[in-house]
Design a protein around this motif. Sequence first.
Motif, PDB file in Angstrom:
ATOM      1  N   ASP A 116       0.806  -1.220   0.000  1.00  0.00           N
ATOM      2  CA  ASP A 116       0.000   0.000   0.000  1.00  0.00           C
ATOM      3  C   ASP A 116       0.838   1.268   0.000  1.00  0.00           C
ATOM      4  OD1 ASP A 116      -2.593  -1.161  -0.026  1.00  0.00           O
ATOM      5  OD2 ASP A 116      -2.307  -1.753   2.051  1.00  0.00           O
ATOM      6  N   ALA A 117       2.133   1.150   0.195  1.00  0.00           N
ATOM      7  CA  ALA A 117       3.013   2.316   0.119  1.00  0.00           C
ATOM      8  C   ALA A 117       3.243   2.727  -1.337  1.00  0.00           C
ATOM      9  CB  ALA A 117       4.341   2.034   0.802  1.00  0.00           C
ATOM     10  N   ARG A 118       3.002   1.799  -2.271  1.00  0.00           N
ATOM     11  CA  ARG A 118       3.158   2.089  -3.703  1.00  0.00           C
ATOM     12  C   ARG A 118       2.034   1.396  -4.462  1.00  0.00           C
ATOM     13  NH1 ARG A 118       7.546   4.367  -5.569  1.00  0.00           N
ATOM     14  NH2 ARG A 118       7.333   3.372  -7.592  1.00  0.00           N
ATOM     15  N   PHE A 119       0.805   1.861  -4.199  1.00  0.00           N
ATOM     16  CA  PHE A 119      -0.370   1.251  -4.810  1.00  0.00           C
ATOM     17  C   PHE A 119      -0.665   1.918  -6.148  1.00  0.00           C
ATOM     18  CE2 PHE A 119      -4.704  -0.459  -4.888  1.00  0.00           C
ATOM     19  CZ  PHE A 119      -4.482  -1.704  -4.342  1.00  0.00           C
ATOM     20  N   THR A 120      -1.341   1.202  -7.032  1.00  0.00           N
ATOM     21  CA  THR A 120      -1.701   1.770  -8.335  1.00  0.00           C
ATOM     22  C   THR A 120      -3.111   1.363  -8.735  1.00  0.00           C
ATOM     23  OG1 THR A 120      -0.788  -0.115  -9.552  1.00  0.00           O
ATOM     24  CG2 THR A 120       0.682   1.773  -9.190  1.00  0.00           C
ATOM     25  N   SER A 121      -3.639   2.070  -9.711  1.00  0.00           N
ATOM     26  CA  SER A 121      -4.923   1.723 -10.323  1.00  0.00           C
ATOM     27  C   SER A 121      -4.696   1.401 -11.796  1.00  0.00           C
ATOM     28  CB  SER A 121      -5.912   2.886 -10.215  1.00  0.00           C
ATOM     29  OG  SER A 121      -6.199   3.190  -8.869  1.00  0.00           O
ATOM     30  N   LYS A 122      -5.547   0.513 -12.316  1.00  0.00           N
ATOM     31  CA  LYS A 122      -5.465   0.119 -13.716  1.00  0.00           C
ATOM     32  C   LYS A 122      -6.647   0.695 -14.495  1.00  0.00           C
ATOM     33  CE  LYS A 122      -1.945  -2.793 -13.126  1.00  0.00           C
ATOM     34  NZ  LYS A 122      -0.617  -2.573 -13.742  1.00  0.00           N
ATOM     35  N   PHE A 123      -6.382   1.163 -15.697  1.00  0.00           N
ATOM     36  CA  PHE A 123      -7.444   1.571 -16.623  1.00  0.00           C
ATOM     37  C   PHE A 123      -7.628   0.436 -17.628  1.00  0.00           C
ATOM     38  CE2 PHE A 123      -5.857   5.526 -14.911  1.00  0.00           C
ATOM     39  CZ  PHE A 123      -7.001   6.308 -14.769  1.00  0.00           C
ATOM     40  N   ILE A 124      -8.843  -0.050 -17.756  1.00  0.00           N
ATOM     41  CA  ILE A 124      -9.095  -1.220 -18.596  1.00  0.00           C
ATOM     42  C   ILE A 124     -10.166  -0.932 -19.647  1.00  0.00           C
ATOM     43  CG2 ILE A 124      -8.424  -2.813 -16.768  1.00  0.00           C
ATOM     44  CD1 ILE A 124     -11.433  -3.339 -16.283  1.00  0.00           C
ATOM     45  N   THR A 125     -10.130  -1.708 -20.715  1.00  0.00           N
ATOM     46  CA  THR A 125     -11.111  -1.579 -21.789  1.00  0.00           C
ATOM     47  C   THR A 125     -11.231  -2.885 -22.547  1.00  0.00           C
ATOM     48  OG1 THR A 125     -11.765  -0.247 -23.721  1.00  0.00           O
ATOM     49  CG2 THR A 125      -9.426  -0.797 -23.506  1.00  0.00           C
ATOM     50  N   ALA A 126     -12.323  -3.039 -23.268  1.00  0.00           N
ATOM     51  CA  ALA A 126     -12.489  -4.177 -24.173  1.00  0.00           C
ATOM     52  C   ALA A 126     -12.563  -3.690 -25.622  1.00  0.00           C
ATOM     53  CB  ALA A 126     -13.757  -4.962 -23.809  1.00  0.00           C
ATOM     54  N   ARG A 127     -12.341  -2.392 -25.816  1.00  0.00           N
ATOM     55  CA  ARG A 127     -12.432  -1.810 -27.153  1.00  0.00           C
ATOM     56  C   ARG A 127     -11.047  -1.670 -27.779  1.00  0.00           C
ATOM     57  NH1 ARG A 127     -17.166   2.384 -28.115  1.00  0.00           N
ATOM     58  NH2 ARG A 127     -15.694   2.902 -29.784  1.00  0.00           N
ATOM     59  N   ASP A 128     -10.951  -2.036 -29.059  1.00  0.00           N
ATOM     60  CA  ASP A 128      -9.668  -1.950 -29.764  1.00  0.00           C
ATOM     61  C   ASP A 128      -9.259  -0.513 -30.044  1.00  0.00           C
ATOM     62  OD1 ASP A 128      -9.490  -4.709 -29.817  1.00  0.00           O
ATOM     63  OD2 ASP A 128     -10.457  -4.883 -31.795  1.00  0.00           O
ATOM     64  N   ASP A 129     -10.229   0.408 -30.073  1.00  0.00           N
ATOM     65  CA  ASP A 129      -9.922   1.793 -30.444  1.00  0.00           C
ATOM     66  C   ASP A 129      -9.532   2.654 -29.239  1.00  0.00           C
ATOM     67  OD1 ASP A 129     -12.456   1.743 -29.369  1.00  0.00           O
ATOM     68  OD2 ASP A 129     -13.300   3.204 -30.766  1.00  0.00           O
TER      69      ASP A 129
END
Length: 291
Positions: A116-129
């Motif tokens: 938790d001292a170096r936490f991150t969030s991910k941006f996700i998609t199912a679209r190719d564009d």
Amino acid sequence: MMQLSMRRALLRALTAAGVAFALPASSAFAADTLRVSAIPDESPTELQRKFEPLGKYLEQQLGMPVKFVPVTDYAAVVEALGAGKVDLAWLGGFTYVQAKLRTNGTAVPLVQREEDARFTSKFITARDDIKSFADLKGKRFAFGSPSSTSGHLMPRFFLGKEGIAPDTDFANIAFSGAHDATAAFVAAGKVDAGALNASVWDKLVASGKVDTAKVRVFATTPPYFDYNWTVRGDLDVGLQAKIRAAFLALDPAKPEHKAILELQRAARFIPTEPANYDGIESAARAAGLLK
């Protein structure tokens, strides 16, 4: 409860007999049962599954019953802690800041996972564009809970750094309520993209609950401080110390401890302090999520 009633009866009897007591400003006695809650960042069944072995461990270490108190949303955890209805809570960085404000600065963050001292969030998609933040303009986007650090606050903050204003640049904003729900929204095409915490994403991938041939990560935030275990400030200070020590004693070299740590998605627990979350508070104010 009988033990507590007997103590109170003894106290009344001694007081009536003229014996004076000087009680500390914090709770006179440790709670008979440690009431524990957590922000509902995953499904209720998953939260209960993760907590069960940890709860048993805490009972052994503290020598007292431990009860898990489920809540319906993030705000309910903050209110329960502030109202003294729970003693210990698993909070995100933002909900800790909210709890600190709700309790006039008395809530105490005890420990955090090393991660938790170096936490991150991910941006996700199912679209190719969708390959970059710029491609999100005009798209439908899902955050988790409005009070989620890694599912809303920090993704929103870093989107702003990338020149994206969610409230005007997205065609629609949905709040899924939980990280696993956000992944499900994206996979089902309910939204074009979404943000969730890296830990839940990794777990979903490892368990096969998300098809990475269809849903993919296209961006990751810079690191920030996130989750911690926080106690209400008026909890007996001796009990606070025992709780902290119990978490710090979890050793991945011991099989029974390793199982608990794996469920918590933690390498180990380390001490934390309020100053670690100053950046979260600043980000929340900058995003207009705190007044």
